[in-house]
Motif scaffolding. Structure first.
Motif, PDB file in Angstrom:
ATOM      1  N   SER A 167      -3.091   5.273   1.186  1.00  0.00           N
ATOM      2  CA  SER A 167      -2.280   4.230   1.826  1.00  0.00           C
ATOM      3  C   SER A 167      -0.810   4.656   1.890  1.00  0.00           C
ATOM      4  O   SER A 167      -0.082   4.254   2.793  1.00  0.00           O
ATOM      5  N   SER A 168      -0.375   5.486   0.936  1.00  0.00           N
ATOM      6  CA  SER A 168       1.000   5.994   0.999  1.00  0.00           C
ATOM      7  C   SER A 168       1.112   7.096   2.058  1.00  0.00           C
ATOM      8  O   SER A 168       2.104   7.165   2.797  1.00  0.00           O
ATOM      9  N   LEU A 169       0.098   7.935   2.159  1.00  0.00           N
ATOM     10  CA  LEU A 169       0.135   9.011   3.155  1.00  0.00           C
ATOM     11  C   LEU A 169       0.133   8.445   4.578  1.00  0.00           C
ATOM     12  O   LEU A 169       0.851   8.944   5.458  1.00  0.00           O
ATOM     13  N   TYR A 211       2.513  18.008   1.707  1.00  0.00           N
ATOM     14  CA  TYR A 211       1.903  18.343   0.410  1.00  0.00           C
ATOM     15  C   TYR A 211       1.245  17.164  -0.289  1.00  0.00           C
ATOM     16  O   TYR A 211       0.371  17.332  -1.128  1.00  0.00           O
ATOM     17  N   TYR A 212       1.675  15.938   0.057  1.00  0.00           N
ATOM     18  CA  TYR A 212       1.058  14.760  -0.559  1.00  0.00           C
ATOM     19  C   TYR A 212      -0.442  14.741  -0.239  1.00  0.00           C
ATOM     20  O   TYR A 212      -1.268  14.393  -1.070  1.00  0.00           O
ATOM     21  N   ALA A 213      -0.781  15.153   0.983  1.00  0.00           N
ATOM     22  CA  ALA A 213      -2.186  15.186   1.405  1.00  0.00           C
ATOM     23  C   ALA A 213      -3.005  16.112   0.509  1.00  0.00           C
ATOM     24  O   ALA A 213      -4.169  15.851   0.217  1.00  0.00           O
ATOM     25  N   GLY A 227       0.827  -1.209   0.000  1.00  0.00           N
ATOM     26  CA  GLY A 227       0.000   0.000   0.000  1.00  0.00           C
ATOM     27  C   GLY A 227       0.855   1.250   0.000  1.00  0.00           C
ATOM     28  O   GLY A 227       0.530   2.250  -0.639  1.00  0.00           O
ATOM     29  N   SER A 228       1.977   1.193   0.711  1.00  0.00           N
ATOM     30  CA  SER A 228       2.875   2.340   0.719  1.00  0.00           C
ATOM     31  C   SER A 228       3.551   2.484  -0.638  1.00  0.00           C
ATOM     32  O   SER A 228       3.669   3.575  -1.187  1.00  0.00           O
ATOM     33  N   ALA A 229       3.980   1.347  -1.171  1.00  0.00           N
ATOM     34  CA  ALA A 229       4.709   1.375  -2.440  1.00  0.00           C
ATOM     35  C   ALA A 229       3.813   1.846  -3.583  1.00  0.00           C
ATOM     36  O   ALA A 229       4.221   2.676  -4.405  1.00  0.00           O
ATOM     37  N   PHE A 273      13.459   3.543  -6.702  1.00  0.00           N
ATOM     38  CA  PHE A 273      13.593   4.080  -5.345  1.00  0.00           C
ATOM     39  C   PHE A 273      12.311   4.707  -4.858  1.00  0.00           C
ATOM     40  O   PHE A 273      11.814   4.430  -3.781  1.00  0.00           O
ATOM     41  N   PHE A 274      11.786   5.600  -5.699  1.00  0.00           N
ATOM     42  CA  PHE A 274      10.597   6.340  -5.322  1.00  0.00           C
ATOM     43  C   PHE A 274       9.425   5.388  -5.137  1.00  0.00           C
ATOM     44  O   PHE A 274       8.680   5.443  -4.171  1.00  0.00           O
ATOM     45  N   SER A 275       9.309   4.487  -6.107  1.00  0.00           N
ATOM     46  CA  SER A 275       8.136   3.641  -6.142  1.00  0.00           C
ATOM     47  C   SER A 275       8.116   2.640  -4.984  1.00  0.00           C
ATOM     48  O   SER A 275       7.050   2.290  -4.490  1.00  0.00           O
ATOM     49  N   ALA A 283      14.217   4.520   1.524  1.00  0.00           N
ATOM     50  CA  ALA A 283      14.899   5.684   2.101  1.00  0.00           C
ATOM     51  C   ALA A 283      13.931   6.790   2.520  1.00  0.00           C
ATOM     52  O   ALA A 283      14.287   7.949   2.610  1.00  0.00           O
ATOM     53  N   PHE A 284      12.689   6.392   2.770  1.00  0.00           N
ATOM     54  CA  PHE A 284      11.693   7.334   3.289  1.00  0.00           C
ATOM     55  C   PHE A 284      11.478   7.086   4.786  1.00  0.00           C
ATOM     56  O   PHE A 284      10.577   7.650   5.371  1.00  0.00           O
ATOM     57  N   ALA A 285      12.208   6.148   5.370  1.00  0.00           N
ATOM     58  CA  ALA A 285      11.994   5.713   6.760  1.00  0.00           C
ATOM     59  C   ALA A 285      10.756   4.845   6.909  1.00  0.00           C
ATOM     60  O   ALA A 285      10.475   4.304   7.972  1.00  0.00           O
ATOM     61  N   ILE A 286      10.026   4.679   5.807  1.00  0.00           N
ATOM     62  CA  ILE A 286       8.744   3.958   5.897  1.00  0.00           C
ATOM     63  C   ILE A 286       8.949   2.469   6.132  1.00  0.00           C
ATOM     64  O   ILE A 286       8.384   1.881   7.058  1.00  0.00           O
ATOM     65  N   MET A 287       9.759   1.852   5.281  1.00  0.00           N
ATOM     66  CA  MET A 287       9.871   0.390   5.336  1.00  0.00           C
ATOM     67  C   MET A 287      10.559  -0.067   6.636  1.00  0.00           C
ATOM     68  O   MET A 287      10.256  -1.132   7.160  1.00  0.00           O
ATOM     69  N   LEU A 301       0.864   7.478  -6.071  1.00  0.00           N
ATOM     70  CA  LEU A 301       0.681   8.272  -7.284  1.00  0.00           C
ATOM     71  C   LEU A 301       1.798   8.003  -8.284  1.00  0.00           C
ATOM     72  O   LEU A 301       1.587   8.051  -9.491  1.00  0.00           O
ATOM     73  N   GLY A 302       2.981   7.693  -7.766  1.00  0.00           N
ATOM     74  CA  GLY A 302       4.133   7.441  -8.633  1.00  0.00           C
ATOM     75  C   GLY A 302       3.883   6.320  -9.626  1.00  0.00           C
ATOM     76  O   GLY A 302       4.344   6.364 -10.763  1.00  0.00           O
ATOM     77  N   ASN A 303       3.167   5.293  -9.190  1.00  0.00           N
ATOM     78  CA  ASN A 303       2.882   4.177 -10.091  1.00  0.00           C
ATOM     79  C   ASN A 303       1.970   4.607 -11.225  1.00  0.00           C
ATOM     80  O   ASN A 303       2.094   4.139 -12.344  1.00  0.00           O
ATOM     81  N   ILE A 304       1.024   5.477 -10.904  1.00  0.00           N
ATOM     82  CA  ILE A 304      -0.003   5.809 -11.885  1.00  0.00           C
ATOM     83  C   ILE A 304       0.429   6.967 -12.787  1.00  0.00           C
ATOM     84  O   ILE A 304       0.254   6.922 -13.985  1.00  0.00           O
TER      85      ILE A 304
HETATM   86  N1  PFF Z   1       5.802   4.742  -3.386  1.00  0.00           N
HETATM   87  C1  PFF Z   1       5.099   5.967  -3.412  1.00  0.00           C
HETATM   88  C2  PFF Z   1       4.586   6.278  -4.786  1.00  0.00           C
HETATM   89  O1  PFF Z   1       4.943   5.547  -5.739  1.00  0.00           O
HETATM   90  O2  PFF Z   1       3.816   7.201  -4.965  1.00  0.00           O
HETATM   91  C3  PFF Z   1       6.028   7.008  -2.937  1.00  0.00           C
HETATM   92  C4  PFF Z   1       5.475   7.741  -1.806  1.00  0.00           C
HETATM   93  C5  PFF Z   1       5.195   9.053  -1.949  1.00  0.00           C
HETATM   94  C6  PFF Z   1       5.209   7.096  -0.618  1.00  0.00           C
HETATM   95  C7  PFF Z   1       4.641   9.740  -0.946  1.00  0.00           C
HETATM   96  C8  PFF Z   1       4.647   7.793   0.416  1.00  0.00           C
HETATM   97  C9  PFF Z   1       4.343   9.096   0.214  1.00  0.00           C
HETATM   98  F1  PFF Z   1       3.750   9.761   1.157  1.00  0.00           F
END
Ligand code: PFF
Length: 501
Positions: free
Chosen positions: A333-335, A100-102, A19-21, A230-232, A236-240, A24-27
């Motif tokens: 789910s990413s936020l 800003y993602y929100a 869900g984190s991965a 990396f982004f997707s 290195a976002f501290a998330i995983m 928006l980056g994927n789409i």
């Molecule tokens: N993996 C996310 C994406 O592909 O959009 C990257 C990401 C961006 C994760 C912003 C979390 C986030 F808040």
């Protein structure tokens, strides 16, 4: 003794990581990059990036979180007190991204409602910049008042996100992802099937998949491939690290990383097919070349897609609603994941309850996010995103592999930890990827990015604007990282070290 929160099930953890991965980056990022960087030929660098950097680092982060059982600052502090600042730097970068993602998820929510009446009209680009965001006649660097149509959905986004986070790891994050991710996959499948059956879809698919091997020698293509991975994968976002700190003692780490990596890439591919089928339809309907309609980012989602939705032969409103709802689900789910990084960090460092950490951390991020819900918000968002995300995440990822592999030399012990628990055994390929390939590639990528930014100011913005909201904002996250690390722990950092060593 150990009262750290835990995932309820293995599937729950994987769904949360996926869900984190998937975001928006994927789409809106992957399809265009693949198209612009050699079409079918791009899949080679992409796959190599996934196998030599993406999955190896994902395994590294899963193993670190699991072994040291802490938020990113606590995990790095347990590696060495001298590494704690890096954990904070990543957390603070994530904090800024969450502000800003929100807002972008808020736009998607508003557009899901606009779909009912196709409120964007015929000039979708003009509607976005003018009627909706009010950015068109706002001077760069000024804010110019709150935009209610952005502000109200933004509040809804935060109520949902903080609501999920208040409920905790199992009852909140895991439960939400159990709904969000399957729902997202179903909605998105419907979109892809519909897009594939549109007249002209094959034009788009051809453009996406036709290989242009001449591009393979271009360093930009490789940088884009590694950057996208990396982004997707939210690396290195501290998330995983944070998410894997909630894993039970007996957990297969390596396999989980492979599942997460491949699920994310599968969704990416699906998004490519859906987006380019729709673009092919648009090109044919308006009698132009695909290159004239292909786009990425905000333009793709909020200007090109509404135009495509206008052109659809039937059920336009339904298609629009499904598309923007997918963006909302993927984004939420990413936020949630990115906000959990600072909530966990505050809980660990200051020994406060989850409720307090969510209220302070989440509340502060929500408050700051109002800055982007203004008429000048879009420009601010664009610059902060470029520096803090593209630059900050890459740099902190580079520092992460150098510290772990070369300064504190932890790769061998982490390899042992993962191998004790996992079906797939990590061999020397993993060590080589982490110690040699990733640092070299990331190092090259970051030098090139910083150089490009210096000789060619990003996006044609005034330099003073870039310096203040780009370089200074990025610098502040680093300085604040050191300050947080310098503070005393209200918890015993070493308690766990004795246990694991
Ligand atoms: N993996 C996310 C994406 O592909 O959009 C990257 C990401 C961006 C994760 C912003 C979390 C986030 F808040």
């Amino acid at each position: 003794m150990d009262n750290r929160a835990q995932w309820g099930t293995r599937a729950g953890f994987i769904l949360a990581a996926v869900g984190s991965a998937i975001g928006l980056g994927n789409i809106w990022r992957f399809p265009y990059i693949a198209y612009a960087d050699g079409g079918g030929a791009f899949f080679l660098p992409y796959l190599i990036a996934l196998l030599t950097a993406g999955i190896p680092i994902l395994i590294l982060e899963f193993t670190m979180g699991h072994k040291y059982r802490g938020s990113s600052p606590l995990t790095f502090a347990r590696v060495s007190k001298k590494a704690e600042w890096l954990g904070w730097w990543q957390v603070l970068i994530s904090f800024v991204i969450s502000t800003y993602y929100a807002v972008i998820i808020g736009w998607a929510l508003a557009y899901a409602f606009f779909s009912f009446k196709l409120s964007w009209g015929d000039d979708t680009g003009g509607f976005l910049m003018g009627d909706y965001l009010g950015a068109a006649d706002t001077e760069i660097g000024t804010l110019g008042g709150i935009v209610p149509n952005v502000f109200i959905p933004l509040i809804i986004v935060w109520v949902i996100t903080l609501g999920v986070l208040f409920k905790g790891v199992k009852k909140g994050i895991e439960a939400a992802n159990r709904i969000f991710i399957p729902a997202l996959v179903v909605l998105f499948m419907i979109i892809v099937v519909r897009a594939l059956t549109l007249d002209g879809a094959e034009i788009g698919l051809n453009a996406l998949f036709k290989p242009d091997w001449s591009r393979i020698g271009d360093s930009k293509v490789w940088i884009d491939a590694y950057g996208q991975i990396f982004f997707s994968l939210s690396i290195a976002f501290a998330i995983m690290i944070t998410y894997s700190s909630y894993l039970p003692k007996k957990s297969d780490l390596t396999n989980n990383a492979f599942i997460t990596g491949f699920s994310n890439s599968s969704f990416e591919l699906l998004a490519g097919i859906g987006v380019f089928s729709a673009l092919g339809f648009m090109a044919k309907a308006s009698g132009v070349d695909i290159s004239e309609v292909a786009a990425d980012g905000v333009g793709l989602a909020f200007a090109v897609f509404p135009a495509i939705i206008n052109e659809m032969p039937a059920f336009n409103e339904v298609f629009g609603f499904l598309f923007f709802t997918s963006l909302v689900l993927a984004g939420l789910s990413s936020l949630v994941s990115i906000s959990e990084t600072y909530i966990a960090a505050f809980q660990d460092k200051f020994n406060i309850s989850r409720t307090k950490a969510v209220a302070i951390g989440g509340g502060l991020s929500a408050l700051i996010s109002i800055l982007y819900a203004t008429k000048g918000g879009l420009y601010l968002l664009d610059v902060v995103d470029h520096f803090v995300l593209s630059m900050g995440v890459g740099l902190s990822g580079l520092v992460e592999v150098i510290l772990i592999a070369w300064v504190f030399r932890k790769v061998k012990s982490l390899q042992g930890h993962a191998n004790e628990l996992s079906d797939i055994r990590l061999g020397s390929w993993w060590v080589i990827c982490l110690t040699v390939i990733t640092p070299l590639l990331l190092g090259f990528m970051m030098i090139k990015n910083v150089y490009t930014d210096i000789i060619q100011p990003y996006g044609g913005y005034p330099v003073s604007f870039l310096v203040t909201y780009g370089w200074v904002a990025l610098g502040l996250t680093l300085v604040a990282g050191f300050l947080f690390a310098a503070r005393r722990w209200n918890n015993d950092v070493d308690a766990h070290n004795k246990e694991v060593s």
